[in-house]
Enzyme design. Structure first.
Site, mmCIF file in Angstrom:
data_model
loop_
_atom_site.group_PDB
_atom_site.id
_atom_site.type_symbol
_atom_site.label_atom_id
_atom_site.label_comp_id
_atom_site.label_asym_id
_atom_site.label_seq_id
_atom_site.Cartn_x
_atom_site.Cartn_y
_atom_site.Cartn_z
ATOM 1 N N ALA A 19 0.680 -1.023 0.032
ATOM 2 C CA ALA A 19 -0.038 0.068 0.026
ATOM 3 C C ALA A 19 0.809 1.264 -0.071
ATOM 4 C CB ALA A 19 -0.788 0.155 1.277
ATOM 5 N N GLY A 72 0.681 -5.061 1.092
ATOM 6 C CA GLY A 72 -0.327 -5.146 0.092
ATOM 7 C C GLY A 72 0.201 -5.579 -1.276
ATOM 8 N N GLU A 107 -0.520 -9.145 -0.567
ATOM 9 C CA GLU A 107 -1.892 -9.543 -0.558
ATOM 10 C C GLU A 107 -2.509 -9.634 -1.763
ATOM 11 O OE1 GLU A 107 -2.371 -6.398 2.274
ATOM 12 O OE2 GLU A 107 -3.393 -7.526 3.781
ATOM 13 N N GLU A 130 3.857 -5.003 7.855
ATOM 14 C CA GLU A 130 2.785 -3.934 8.423
ATOM 15 C C GLU A 130 3.348 -3.519 10.004
ATOM 16 O OE1 GLU A 130 2.146 -6.328 6.308
ATOM 17 O OE2 GLU A 130 0.608 -5.555 4.924
HETATM 18 N N1 T1G Z 1 4.801 3.480 -0.014
HETATM 19 C C1 T1G Z 1 4.993 4.655 -0.317
HETATM 20 N N2 T1G Z 1 6.187 4.704 -0.731
HETATM 21 C C2 T1G Z 1 7.012 3.697 -0.618
HETATM 22 C C3 T1G Z 1 6.812 2.487 -0.327
HETATM 23 C C4 T1G Z 1 5.444 2.390 -0.052
HETATM 24 N N3 T1G Z 1 4.929 1.282 0.492
HETATM 25 N N4 T1G Z 1 7.738 1.677 -0.027
HETATM 26 C C5 T1G Z 1 9.053 2.709 -0.610
HETATM 27 N N5 T1G Z 1 8.520 3.856 -0.861
HETATM 28 C C6 T1G Z 1 9.270 4.971 -1.381
HETATM 29 C C7 T1G Z 1 10.431 5.400 -0.439
HETATM 30 O O1 T1G Z 1 9.699 6.458 0.410
HETATM 31 C C8 T1G Z 1 11.249 6.223 -1.370
HETATM 32 O O2 T1G Z 1 10.987 7.202 -1.717
HETATM 33 C C9 T1G Z 1 11.188 5.317 -2.726
HETATM 34 O O3 T1G Z 1 9.734 4.461 -2.484
HETATM 35 C C10 T1G Z 1 12.377 4.251 -2.435
HETATM 36 O O4 T1G Z 1 12.165 3.380 -1.183
HETATM 37 C C11 T1G Z 1 -2.759 -2.666 3.154
HETATM 38 C C12 T1G Z 1 -1.267 -1.572 5.255
HETATM 39 C C13 T1G Z 1 10.416 -1.614 -0.778
HETATM 40 C C14 T1G Z 1 12.297 -2.621 0.298
HETATM 41 O O5 T1G Z 1 6.187 -1.483 4.428
HETATM 42 O O6 T1G Z 1 10.663 -1.614 2.533
HETATM 43 O O7 T1G Z 1 1.024 -2.632 2.470
HETATM 44 O O8 T1G Z 1 12.541 8.805 -1.026
HETATM 45 O O9 T1G Z 1 14.525 4.394 -0.459
HETATM 46 O O10 T1G Z 1 15.949 0.842 -0.070
HETATM 47 O O11 T1G Z 1 -1.905 -4.589 4.392
HETATM 48 O O12 T1G Z 1 11.100 0.832 0.349
HETATM 49 O O13 T1G Z 1 12.540 7.987 -3.321
HETATM 50 O O14 T1G Z 1 10.784 9.735 -2.382
HETATM 51 O O15 T1G Z 1 13.373 2.366 0.819
HETATM 52 O O16 T1G Z 1 15.422 0.010 -2.418
HETATM 53 C C15 T1G Z 1 3.658 -2.362 3.601
HETATM 54 C C16 T1G Z 1 8.051 -0.423 2.561
HETATM 55 C C17 T1G Z 1 3.125 -0.914 3.334
HETATM 56 C C18 T1G Z 1 7.458 -1.788 2.424
HETATM 57 C C19 T1G Z 1 12.694 -0.751 -1.118
HETATM 58 N N6 T1G Z 1 5.077 -2.142 2.759
HETATM 59 N N7 T1G Z 1 9.192 -0.134 1.774
HETATM 60 O O17 T1G Z 1 13.682 -0.247 -0.368
HETATM 61 O O18 T1G Z 1 14.487 2.021 -1.427
HETATM 62 S S1 T1G Z 1 1.653 -1.023 4.498
HETATM 63 C C20 T1G Z 1 6.305 -1.749 3.180
HETATM 64 C C21 T1G Z 1 10.216 -0.786 1.911
HETATM 65 C C22 T1G Z 1 0.495 -2.214 3.533
HETATM 66 C C23 T1G Z 1 -1.569 -3.576 3.286
HETATM 67 C C24 T1G Z 1 -0.528 -2.597 4.264
HETATM 68 C C25 T1G Z 1 11.337 -0.370 1.121
HETATM 69 C C26 T1G Z 1 11.840 -1.465 -0.087
HETATM 70 P P1 T1G Z 1 11.806 8.669 -2.180
HETATM 71 P P2 T1G Z 1 13.552 3.135 -0.391
HETATM 72 P P3 T1G Z 1 15.023 0.701 -1.162
#
Ligand code: T1G
Length: 703
Positions: A63, A104, A107, A127
Site C-alpha cells: 500500500a 499489500g 496480499e 506492516e
Molecule cells: N509506500 C509509499 N512509498 C514507498 C513505499 C510504500 N509502500 N515503499 C517505498 N516507498 C518509497 C520510499 O519512500 C522512497 O521514496 C522510494 O520508494 C524508494 O524506497 C494494506 C497496510 C520496498 C524494500 O512496509 O521496505 O501494504 O525517498 O528508499 O532501499 O496490508 O522501500 O525516493 O521519495 O526504501 O530500495 C507495507 C516499505 C506497506 C514496504 C525498497 N510495505 N518499503 O527499499 O528504496 S503497508 C512496506 C520498503 C501495507 C496493506 C498494508 C522499501 C523497499 P523517495 P527506498 P529501497
C-alpha cells in the site's frame, strides 16, 4: 490504457503490468488502474487467463504508506475490495512476482489464484513495523494458505521470506529459473491452466476457518508474548485478526480485519512509525548533493586505534566485505585489538549468527600495522583515538603526510570541533566526522559531521558508505556534542538536578523507562561509565561554569571512584548486573543540596517527565534553528538509533508535536518561573519554539 498499468494481449492471455515507479505502491490511482484492466480482461471473451506482473521487474512494495491517516487510504477502489473482486474473476489469474511483494503487494498476489516467483523473490507482510497489521486480506488468506502459526510468525516478525522458503511453505506454486524468464514461465503456467494441464484451484477464498492452531495456542501465545510487546498496540490487534481467521468464515474475517486495521491506522503509534519510515528516507537527502554527485570509491579502509571503538568500527567494514587495516602505536595493543575482534565474532558464532567460515573470512579482511606508511593506498581512514584534541590533531598531521590525495580522513570524535581537526591538514575538504556509537559494531546511528570545508562529494560518499555498512547516517553540523550528545546534556542535567531536589535515581529512571525508553539516564551513565561522562563534561566545563550545581553529584561519584557497572557502584549499587538503589547516593545528594542551598521536596513523576523531555525537545529545536540539524526527522532518527528512544513515539521531535508545541512551551515557561534562579538560568525557550507557537504551527520545521 491507464499509464499506471500496461495491458498486452499474448494470444489468449492478458498481461497486466504494474507501472507506478519506483515500487508500485498501491495508492488509489494504481488501484483504480488495476481494477479497470482486470475488468477489461474479464469482459473480453478472447481472454482465457490473466498474468499480473511488475512491469519494471518489481511486483509491489504494498500500500502507499503516504496515504495512511488520510481519506485516500480507503478511497475507492479500496484495496480489500479490489482484492475481493480479483478472487471472484472467473478466469485463472497468475501473479508473476519479481523481486518483491511486500504488505499489500503480497496480499494482491494472495488474491490471485496462482503465484510464481524467481530466485531473487522475497515476500513478506511488514506492516507491524509501521504499527499496522495487514489490512487487505493478509491476516485471513495467509493463515488459510500456510497455516495460522506460520502466518502469525511471518506477520509478527515483519521479515520477508526468500523464494525457496516461500515455495516450501506454499506461498509460491512455482519458481522460474531466473528473473529474466519469470514472465515467460508465468505465461506458460497460465496456458497450462487454460489447457487443463495444471491443477486448477479456486483463488484463496475458501470460506472455512484456518487450521494449524492448537486449541489453546492463542491464549498461551498472548500470555507469553504480551510482556514482550510492552505498550505496542499492533501485535495485539494482529493476534485478534488471526483469531478471527481461525474462528470465522472468510467474509466475516475480512470485515473484522478491516475494523482492526482502521484502529491501528488511527493510532498515534502507527503515525509515529510511519513518520520514522519517511524520516529514514529523508535523512539521505542533503542540499547540494544529488544523483549527479560523483562518489569517491571506498575499496580499502583504515582505522586508527584498535581499542573498543576502533575495533567495533573496523568490524562494520569487515562485515561488509571491505578490507580494513588497523593502526596502533604499540604491537601489544594491536594484538589485543585484533584478539578482541576475533572474540566478538566468536560470540556471534556461539549464538548461531555467524559460521566459523564467515568468522575466518572477516578476520582475513582485518590486518594490523604500526606504520602510517602502510596507509598510503587506503581510501578512507577513521581515527578513533583518545578524546583529546591535541592527540587527534597529531594523528591527522600524520595522516595528511601518509595518505594519498583524495583519501577521506574521518574522526570518530563524539563532540570535539571537526574544523579544528581539519585545520591541521593541507586538505580540510577531505576531512569529516564519523561519530559511531558504542558498541560501534552494534549501534545503528552514525552522526556524519560535516566541517565548514568538507567537500560535497566527501559528504555524499560517507553517507552512502554509512548505509552500506548498515548504519543510519544523519548529517550534523559542528557544535559541542553534535546533535545527540548536545541534546543529552540538558536532558541529563535535569535528571541530576531532580535528584538534588528530592527524587531518587530509580524514580527518575522509572519515569523515563515508563515512556519505553530503553534506559534511564542513570542506568545509562553507569553503563557508559561515570568516569567517561566526567571527562567529556570536563572538556566542556567552561560552557557550564555559570552553574555546576547539577554536575556536583557526578563529580563526587567520580571522586569516590564510583564509575558505575565497571566498579560495581555508581548511581546504583550492582550485584553482577542486578541493579539496586544505593542509599549512599541519596545521602550524598542530600548533603550536596545542603551545601548548594538547593531546596529539597517530594518530586512527582509528571515533573520528572516534563523537565527532562521538554529540555531535550527544546535543545533539539534550537539545533534545528542553528542549522546543525537539517530537519526535525533527522533529530528523531538520532535519538531512536543512538539513545533508545521508543520508535512508537517517533522520536523527541515527533513526540513534541504529539504533545502539542504550545504545551511544551507552556511547560518550559512554568519551570522558568517555578525553579527560581535555576529556572531563570536554564529554562529559556528556544526562539524557534516561541515563533512556531506564536504562529500557531503544529509541526517543528525551520520558520
Ligand atoms: N509506500 C509509499 N512509498 C514507498 C513505499 C510504500 N509502500 N515503499 C517505498 N516507498 C518509497 C520510499 O519512500 C522512497 O521514496 C522510494 O520508494 C524508494 O524506497 C494494506 C497496510 C520496498 C524494500 O512496509 O521496505 O501494504 O525517498 O528508499 O532501499 O496490508 O522501500 O525516493 O521519495 O526504501 O530500495 C507495507 C516499505 C506497506 C514496504 C525498497 N510495505 N518499503 O527499499 O528504496 S503497508 C512496506 C520498503 C501495507 C496493506 C498494508 C522499501 C523497499 P523517495 P527506498 P529501497
Amino acid at each position: 490504457m491507464n499509464s499506471l498499468v500496461t495491458f498486452e494481449m499474448d494470444g489468449d492471455l492478458a498481461l497486466i503490468g504494474l507501472a507506478r515507479p519506483p515500487v508500485n505502491a498501491l495508492g488509489q490511482p494504481l488501484r483504480a488502474a488495476i481494477l479497470e484492466a482486470a475488468e477489461r480482461a474479464a469482459a473480453d471473451p478472447a481472454v482465457k487467463a490473466i498474468v499480473l506482473h511488475g512491469s519494471s521487474g518489481l511486483f509491489s512494495a504494498g500500500a502507499d504508506i503516504s496515504e495512511f491517516g488520510s481519506e485516500a487510504s480507503f478511497a475507492a477502489p479500496d484495496l480489500p475490495g479490489l482484492l475481493l473482486r480479483l478472487t471472484r474473476l472467473d478466469k485463472p489469474l497468475v501473479a508473476a512476482i519479481g523481486k518483491l511483494a511486500l504488505g499489500g503487494g503480497l496480499e494482491l498476489a494472495l488474491a490471485c489464484g496462482y503465484r510464481i516467483g524467481e530466485p531473487g523473490t522475497r515476500v513478506g507482510l511488514p506492516e507491524i513495523n509501521l504499527g499496522l497489521l495487514p489490512g487487505a486480506g493478509g491476516t485471513q488468506r495467509l493463515p488459510r494458505l500456510i497455516g495460522a502459526q506460520a502466518a502469525l510468525d511471518m506477520m509478527l516478525s515483519g521479515a520477508p521470506v526468500n523464494a525457496q522458503k516461500a515455495l516450501d511453505i506454499g506461498i509460491l506454486d512455482r519458481l522460474a529459473p531466473s528473473a529474466e524468464s519469470l514472465l515467460d514461465e508465468a505465461r506458460a503456467y497460465a496456458r497450462e491452466l487454460v489447457a487443463g494441464q495444471a491443477q486448477a484451484r479456486p483463488a484463496v477464498p475458501f470460506p472455512e476457518p484456518a487450521k494449524g492452531l492448537p486449541e489453546d495456542f492463542l491464549a498461551r501465545f498472548r500470555q507469553d508474548n504480551e510482556p514482550r510487546w510492552k505498550s505496542r498496540l499492533a501485535p495485539r490487534l494482529l493476534l485478534s485478526a488471526v483469531e478471527a481467521a481461525c474462528l470465522l468464515p472468510l467474509e466475516e474475517g475480512l470485515a473484522r480485519e478491516v475494523a482492526l486495521f482502521k484502529e491501528a491506522e488511527a493510532s498515534r503509534q502507527s503515525a509515529a512509525l510511519r513518520h520514522v519510515f519517511f524520516a529514514e528516507r529523508e535523512a539521505g537527502k542533503v542540499p547540494g548533493i544529488d544523483a549527479s554527485t560523483q562518489l569517491r570509491t571506498i575499496a580499502k579502509v583504515a582505522v586508527i586505534g584498535a581499542g573498543t571503538m576502533g575495533g567495533g568500527i573496523a568490524m562494520n567494514f569487515a562485515n561488509a566485505g571491505i578490507p580494513v587495516t588497523l593502526l596502533e602505536r604499540q604491537g601489544d595493543a594491536l594484538d589485543r585489538g585484533l584478539a578482541q575482534i576475533r572474540h566478538n565474532y566468536g560470540i556471534s558464532v556461539k549464538r548461531g549468527k555467524l559460521s566459523e567460515a564467515q568468522l575466518e573470512q572477516r578476520m582475513a579482511l582485518l590486518t594490523g600495522t604500526l606504520d602510517y606508511a602502510d596507509l598510503a593506498d587506503v581510501d578512507l581512514v577513521i581515527e578513533a583515538v583518545f578524546e583529546k584534541m591535541e592527540i587527534k590533531q597529531a594523528v591527522f598531521r600524520e595522516l595528511d603526510r601518509a595518505c594519498k590525495p583524495g583519501a577521506i580522513l574521518a574522526s570518530n570524535t563524539s563532540s570535539l570541533d571537526v574544523d579544528q581537526i581539519a585545520a591541521v591538514t593541507s586538505r580540510p575538504q577531505d576531512v569529516i566526522g564519523l561519530h559511531f556509537f558504542s558498541p560501534a559494531n552494534v549501534m545503528r546511528l552514525l552522526e556524519v559531521v560535516r566541517g565548514k570545508a568538507t567537500a560535497p562529494d566527501v559528504l555524499a560518499t560517507t553517507l552512502k558508505m554509512g548505509r552500506t555498512i548498515g548504519k543510519m547516517p544523519v548529517v550534523s553540523g559542528v557544535c559541542f556534542g553534535f546533535i545527540g550528545n548536545r541534546m543529552l546534556e540538558p536532558y541529563a542535567r535535569e535528571a541530576h538536578r531532580l535528584v538534588l531536589e528530592g527524587a531518587t535515581p530509580a524514580q527518575v529512571d522509572g519515569v523515563l523507562t515508563g515512556l519505553d525508553l530503553n534506559m534511564g539516564v542513570f542506568s545509562m551513565l553507569d553503563l557508559a561509565g561515570v568516569d567517561v561522562n566526567f571527562l567529556v563534561r570536563d572538556a566542556n566545563r567552561a560552557a557550564i561554569a555559570h552553574d555546576e550545581s547539577y554536575c556536583r553529584l557526578g563529580d563526587e561519584l567520580y571522586a569516590l571512584g564510583r564509575f558505575g557497572q565497571k566498579t560495581g557502584r555508581g548511581f546504583y549499587a550492582y550485584e553482577g548486573r542486578n541493579r539496586q538503589d544505593d542509599y549512599e547516593v541519596v545521602a550524598l545528594a542530600e548533603r550536596l543540596a545542603g551545601e548548594l542551598h538547593v531546596p529539597r521536596r517530594p518530586i512527582g513523576d509528571q515533573e520528572i517527565h516534563d523537565r527532562c523531555l521538554f529540555m531535550l525537545i527544546n535543545e533539539g529545536i534550537q539545533l534545528l534553528d542553528e542549522g546543525i540539524a537539517l530537519r526535525a526527522g533527522d533529530i528523531d532518527l538520532v535519538w531512536l538509533n543512538g539513545y533508545g528512544f521508543p520508535s512508537h513515539l517517533g522520536g523527541p521531535m515527533h513526540y513534541a508535536e504529539t504533545l502539542g508545541l504550545d504545551k511544551v512551551l507552556a511547560g518550559i515557561r512554568h519551570y522558568q518561573k517555578a525553579l527560581g534562579d535555576y529556572g531563570q538560568m536554564w529554562f529559556t525557550p528556544a526562539p524557534l519554539l516561541e515563533r512556531l507557537v506564536a504562529a500557531g504551527k503544529t509541526r517543528i520545521e525551520p520558520f
